[in-house]
Design a protein around this motif. Sequence first.
Motif, short mmCIF file in Angstrom:
data_model
loop_
_atom_site.label_atom_id
_atom_site.label_comp_id
_atom_site.label_asym_id
_atom_site.label_seq_id
_atom_site.Cartn_x
_atom_site.Cartn_y
_atom_site.Cartn_z
N PRO A 51 0.98 -1.17 0.10
CA PRO A 51 0.01 0.05 -0.07
C PRO A 51 0.90 1.21 -0.21
O PRO A 51 1.87 1.16 0.50
N ARG A 52 0.13 2.28 -0.47
CA ARG A 52 0.84 3.56 -0.56
C ARG A 52 0.43 4.42 0.81
O ARG A 52 -0.83 3.98 1.43
N PRO A 53 1.00 5.29 1.31
CA PRO A 53 0.49 5.91 2.22
C PRO A 53 -0.48 6.91 2.02
O PRO A 53 -0.38 7.78 0.97
N LEU A 54 -1.60 7.23 2.95
CA LEU A 54 -2.68 8.01 2.96
C LEU A 54 -3.54 7.71 1.74
O LEU A 54 -4.77 7.52 1.96
N VAL A 55 -3.02 7.98 0.30
CA VAL A 55 -4.11 7.77 -0.80
C VAL A 55 -3.28 6.56 -1.35
O VAL A 55 -2.14 6.78 -2.03
N GLU A 56 -4.07 5.57 -1.68
CA GLU A 56 -3.74 4.41 -2.43
C GLU A 56 -3.52 4.49 -4.02
O GLU A 56 -2.37 4.09 -4.42
N SER A 57 -4.32 5.14 -4.55
CA SER A 57 -4.33 5.10 -6.09
C SER A 57 -5.32 6.44 -6.43
O SER A 57 -5.49 7.31 -5.55
N GLY A 58 -5.25 6.66 -7.73
CA GLY A 58 -5.78 7.86 -8.31
C GLY A 58 -4.53 8.93 -8.81
O GLY A 58 -3.43 8.93 -8.20
N PRO A 59 -5.20 10.01 -9.20
CA PRO A 59 -4.26 11.09 -9.63
C PRO A 59 -3.50 11.91 -8.30
O PRO A 59 -2.51 12.37 -8.64
N LEU A 60 -3.98 11.73 -7.37
CA LEU A 60 -3.33 12.39 -6.05
C LEU A 60 -2.63 11.38 -5.36
O LEU A 60 -1.78 11.81 -4.41
N ALA A 61 -2.49 10.20 -5.86
CA ALA A 61 -1.48 9.29 -4.96
C ALA A 61 0.24 9.61 -5.18
O ALA A 61 0.84 9.69 -4.18
#
Length: 315
Positions: A133-143
């Motif tokens: 997983p990525r921190p805070l935001v998993e996916s999308g343009p803001l990840a």
Amino acid sequence: MELAGLLSYFVFFASFACIYAIMALGLNIQWGMTGQINIGVAGFYAVGAYTSAILTTPPTPEHLGGFALPVIVGLIGAVIVSGLLAVLIGMITVNLRSDYLAIATIGLAEIIRFLIKNEEQVTHGVRGIAEIPRPLVESGPLAGPVFLVVALICVAIAYFLVERARVSPWGRVLRAIRDNEDATKAAGKNVVSFRLQAFVVGSALMGFAGGLYAHFFGFISPEAFQPVFGTFIVWAMLIVGGSGNNKGALLGTVLVWLVWSGTEIFTRLLPADMATQASAARVLMIGVLLQIVLLTRRQGVLPEERPKPIPRGDS
């Protein structure tokens, strides 16, 4: 290239530079401040990455763990495991002469890499670990941008702590060991203990950078921890920027990463049959940059800044 593509590439470039910057700061504690030659940077980098990946990925029968813990727990775990490994290795090797320590750490990094490749029940072998997983935001343009902000905060905290350590009495003892070990012993300092402390702190930072790398890409495999990516480039960054100077470590990271990334863009434009030779040429370019810096500015672009002497009566 469209504006969105340029921004996306900038986010990728800056995020990766932040990861390398933390490794360069860790190496600066070991080499720049203490004079220890650690050629096993990639080993601690890999241990941190796999520790954080095992702690934070969803449950799976494919490898050890899959504990689905928060990212922050994974990063703390990366620091702890890398630090503990450094304690074990350091207790055996840290009192060696610098050249023998270099040989020992080369062997360590290769042992770790081959263990990762072959211990499939722990690391999933050459197939690697996915779904990190990525921190805070998993996916999308803001990840991507969110990860960059997190990485910048991590670099700022690491720089602040390492810089404070540099000007502290602890940092002075490390530099004294680097400059004249016998005189430091004669002054009553426990040289072995201080060398071990520097080795552990630097290695823990490298493990932390590995954890960030795992959460940046979302996938890790042994190929990501080849010596050229995990050790050679980090050494080049520190030497180009200026060993012993934390600002130099950060500047060297940006300069070398610019050259490395810029040559990658160039190689993508070449025909497929020339791509292999071009990859080797990228390493050659970094070597040429190193030679230029060593011939023109032996202490790096930003030479070491000596802390101001303590006025009498303040010590």
